[in-house]
Write a protein that holds these residues in place. Structure first.
Motif, mmCIF file in Angstrom:
data_model
loop_
_atom_site.group_PDB
_atom_site.id
_atom_site.type_symbol
_atom_site.label_atom_id
_atom_site.label_comp_id
_atom_site.label_asym_id
_atom_site.label_seq_id
_atom_site.Cartn_x
_atom_site.Cartn_y
_atom_site.Cartn_z
ATOM 1 N N GLY A 170 0.792 -1.238 0.000
ATOM 2 C CA GLY A 170 0.000 0.000 0.000
ATOM 3 C C GLY A 170 0.817 1.279 0.000
ATOM 4 N N ILE A 171 1.989 1.224 -0.625
ATOM 5 C CA ILE A 171 2.855 2.411 -0.665
ATOM 6 C C ILE A 171 3.245 2.709 -2.114
ATOM 7 N N ARG A 172 3.129 3.985 -2.521
ATOM 8 C CA ARG A 172 3.570 4.391 -3.859
ATOM 9 C C ARG A 172 5.027 4.832 -3.800
ATOM 10 N N LEU A 173 5.842 4.221 -4.673
ATOM 11 C CA LEU A 173 7.255 4.625 -4.773
ATOM 12 C C LEU A 173 7.321 5.813 -5.731
ATOM 13 N N VAL A 174 7.474 6.994 -5.165
ATOM 14 C CA VAL A 174 7.495 8.234 -5.957
ATOM 15 C C VAL A 174 8.848 8.388 -6.643
ATOM 16 N N ASP A 175 9.909 8.280 -5.868
ATOM 17 C CA ASP A 175 11.266 8.357 -6.416
ATOM 18 C C ASP A 175 12.235 7.761 -5.406
ATOM 19 N N PHE A 176 13.463 7.564 -5.826
ATOM 20 C CA PHE A 176 14.486 7.089 -4.893
ATOM 21 C C PHE A 176 15.862 7.371 -5.486
ATOM 22 N N LYS A 177 16.838 7.234 -4.615
ATOM 23 C CA LYS A 177 18.231 7.464 -5.018
ATOM 24 C C LYS A 177 19.042 6.208 -4.714
ATOM 25 N N ILE A 178 19.888 5.798 -5.658
ATOM 26 C CA ILE A 178 20.857 4.747 -5.327
ATOM 27 C C ILE A 178 22.263 5.253 -5.622
ATOM 28 N N GLU A 179 23.211 4.574 -5.025
ATOM 29 C CA GLU A 179 24.607 4.790 -5.382
ATOM 30 C C GLU A 179 25.159 3.455 -5.852
ATOM 31 N N CYS A 180 26.087 3.518 -6.784
ATOM 32 C CA CYS A 180 26.656 2.291 -7.331
ATOM 33 C C CYS A 180 28.155 2.281 -7.094
ATOM 34 N N GLY A 181 28.720 1.077 -7.105
ATOM 35 C CA GLY A 181 30.155 0.964 -6.895
ATOM 36 C C GLY A 181 30.742 -0.103 -7.789
ATOM 37 N N ARG A 182 32.055 -0.035 -7.936
ATOM 38 C CA ARG A 182 32.774 -1.066 -8.692
ATOM 39 C C ARG A 182 33.253 -2.113 -7.705
ATOM 40 N N LEU A 183 32.839 -3.364 -7.961
ATOM 41 C CA LEU A 183 33.275 -4.467 -7.112
ATOM 42 C C LEU A 183 34.314 -5.268 -7.894
ATOM 43 N N TYR A 184 35.503 -5.347 -7.343
ATOM 44 C CA TYR A 184 36.579 -6.074 -8.022
ATOM 45 C C TYR A 184 36.663 -7.477 -7.440
ATOM 46 N N GLU A 185 36.531 -8.476 -8.307
ATOM 47 C CA GLU A 185 36.657 -9.873 -7.894
ATOM 48 C C GLU A 185 37.665 -10.528 -8.817
ATOM 49 N N GLY A 186 38.896 -10.628 -8.345
ATOM 50 C CA GLY A 186 39.953 -11.145 -9.205
ATOM 51 C C GLY A 186 40.128 -10.216 -10.395
ATOM 52 N N ASP A 187 40.031 -10.782 -11.592
ATOM 53 C CA ASP A 187 40.221 -9.980 -12.805
ATOM 54 C C ASP A 187 38.948 -9.271 -13.227
ATOM 55 N N ILE A 188 37.860 -9.614 -12.545
ATOM 56 C CA ILE A 188 36.557 -9.131 -13.016
ATOM 57 C C ILE A 188 36.098 -7.929 -12.200
ATOM 58 N N MET A 189 35.492 -6.953 -12.874
ATOM 59 C CA MET A 189 34.882 -5.820 -12.183
ATOM 60 C C MET A 189 33.403 -5.788 -12.535
ATOM 61 N N ARG A 190 32.577 -5.655 -11.496
ATOM 62 C CA ARG A 190 31.136 -5.563 -11.721
ATOM 63 C C ARG A 190 30.611 -4.303 -11.073
ATOM 64 N N ILE A 191 29.586 -3.698 -11.675
ATOM 65 C CA ILE A 191 28.899 -2.577 -11.033
ATOM 66 C C ILE A 191 27.812 -3.163 -10.130
ATOM 67 N N VAL A 192 27.806 -2.740 -8.880
ATOM 68 C CA VAL A 192 26.805 -3.242 -7.927
ATOM 69 C C VAL A 192 26.113 -2.059 -7.245
ATOM 70 N N VAL A 193 24.932 -2.338 -6.676
ATOM 71 C CA VAL A 193 24.221 -1.328 -5.892
ATOM 72 C C VAL A 193 24.886 -1.249 -4.522
ATOM 73 N N ALA A 194 25.163 -0.028 -4.055
ATOM 74 C CA ALA A 194 25.869 0.136 -2.775
ATOM 75 C C ALA A 194 25.058 1.036 -1.842
ATOM 76 N N ASP A 195 25.681 1.533 -0.792
ATOM 77 C CA ASP A 195 25.066 2.496 0.127
ATOM 78 C C ASP A 195 23.844 1.880 0.818
ATOM 79 N N GLU A 196 22.721 2.579 0.815
ATOM 80 C CA GLU A 196 21.521 2.096 1.500
ATOM 81 C C GLU A 196 20.295 2.414 0.656
#
Ligand code: UDP
Length: 254
Positions: A170-196
């Motif tokens: 019963g809640i309307r999501l009007v807007d929100f903010k995310i922050e993203c980060g680079r996660l390094y796993e060995g040779d691979i880098m992925r963009i992930v959702v971070a913060d809160e």
């Protein structure tokens, strides 16, 4: 009490060194701030609620295959996260006009937008987080075009998930903010959702009454901020659980 190394202190959270290399502890404070810290109060218990709400959201994002920095909640105020290289952007997704877009474009608050809109703000307190275009992001090297594509794809997936999650209670999501980060796993880098993701970083309106259940209660001096956050937690079914802390000792991260 805390002999851990403090890596960073922000307005609402502190980051400590984690128990394993590549991990951090994210601590939620009770500080409520708005207008780039010009308005500041302590709201007893806000950190505990945001820790729980953000845990719930990030656990669900992980469960549906949206990569995040979140590993697990450790206690009432802290969660174990993966260390990422934060991209200096606030990625805002809007479904309904409110706040700065309503002002900037002369839209009435509450107007449904023709489609979901993604905006980027450059994270810089001295400049008051100015809105920027994709051109600025890539020209100044804050993110590459490929990373920006990944960020936008993540933002849309998060929006679809969160819109459904909140609509179901019963809640309307009007807007929100995310922050993203680079996660390094060995040779691979992925963009992930971070913060809160919490009522500090979302606009949440009751579907029937349009009552605000988010940080606008604080920004606009409406009162009842903590009660609103409690109601969000209650509707998501995450309040009346056993709150026994899980311990803060080192754990092997898989
Ligand atoms: N937001 C945020 N941190 C910021 C700025 C905005 O979490 O520093 C969130 C805010 O809670 C809202 C969305 O991003 O859910 C859009 O905010 P807006 O641009 O309307 O700015 P505001 O009116 O909050 O200044």
């Amino acid at each position: 009490m805390n002999r851990r190394r403090r890596i960073y202190e922000g307005k609402a959270k502190i980051l400590y060194e984690g128990p394993e290399p590549g991990t951090l502890i994210q601590h939620f404070k009770d500080d409520a701030t708005a207008f780039n810290n010009k308005k500041h109060e302590i709201v007893d218990g806000k950190g505990v609620l945001n820790n729980r709400i953000s845990e719930f959201v990030f656990n669900n994002l992980n469960a549906i295959g949206i990569p995040t920095h979140f590993i697990r909640r450790m206690n009432m105020r802290e969660q174990l996260i993966r260390e990422v290289e934060i991209i200096p952007l606030e990625v805002v997704v809007r479904n309904v006009a409110a706040g700065s877009i309503a002002k900037r474009l002369g839209l009435e608050e509450g107007t449904q937008l023709p489609r979901s809109i993604i905006e980027f703000y450059y994270k810089n307190d001295e400049l008051d987080d100015p809105i920027v275009a994709e051109e600025h992001v890539t020209a100044f090297g804050w993110a590459t075009p490929q990373e920006l594509d990944d960020i936008m794809a993540l933002a849309i997936r998060v929006n679809d998930f969160l819109s459904g999650l909140f609509l179901g209670v019963g809640i309307r999501l009007v807007d929100f903010k995310i922050e993203c980060g680079r996660l390094y796993e060995g040779d691979i880098m992925r963009i992930v959702v971070a913060d809160e993701i919490s009522p500090d970083s979302c606009r949440l309106w009751d579907i029937n009454t349009n009552d605000k259940m988010d940080k606008d209660r604080f920004r606009r001096d409406m009162g009842g901020m903590l009660e609103a956050y409690q109601e969000v937690a209650k509707r998501l079914g995450i309040l009346n659980e056993n709150d026994r802390p899980m311990g803060t000792g080192p754990t092997l991260v898989q």
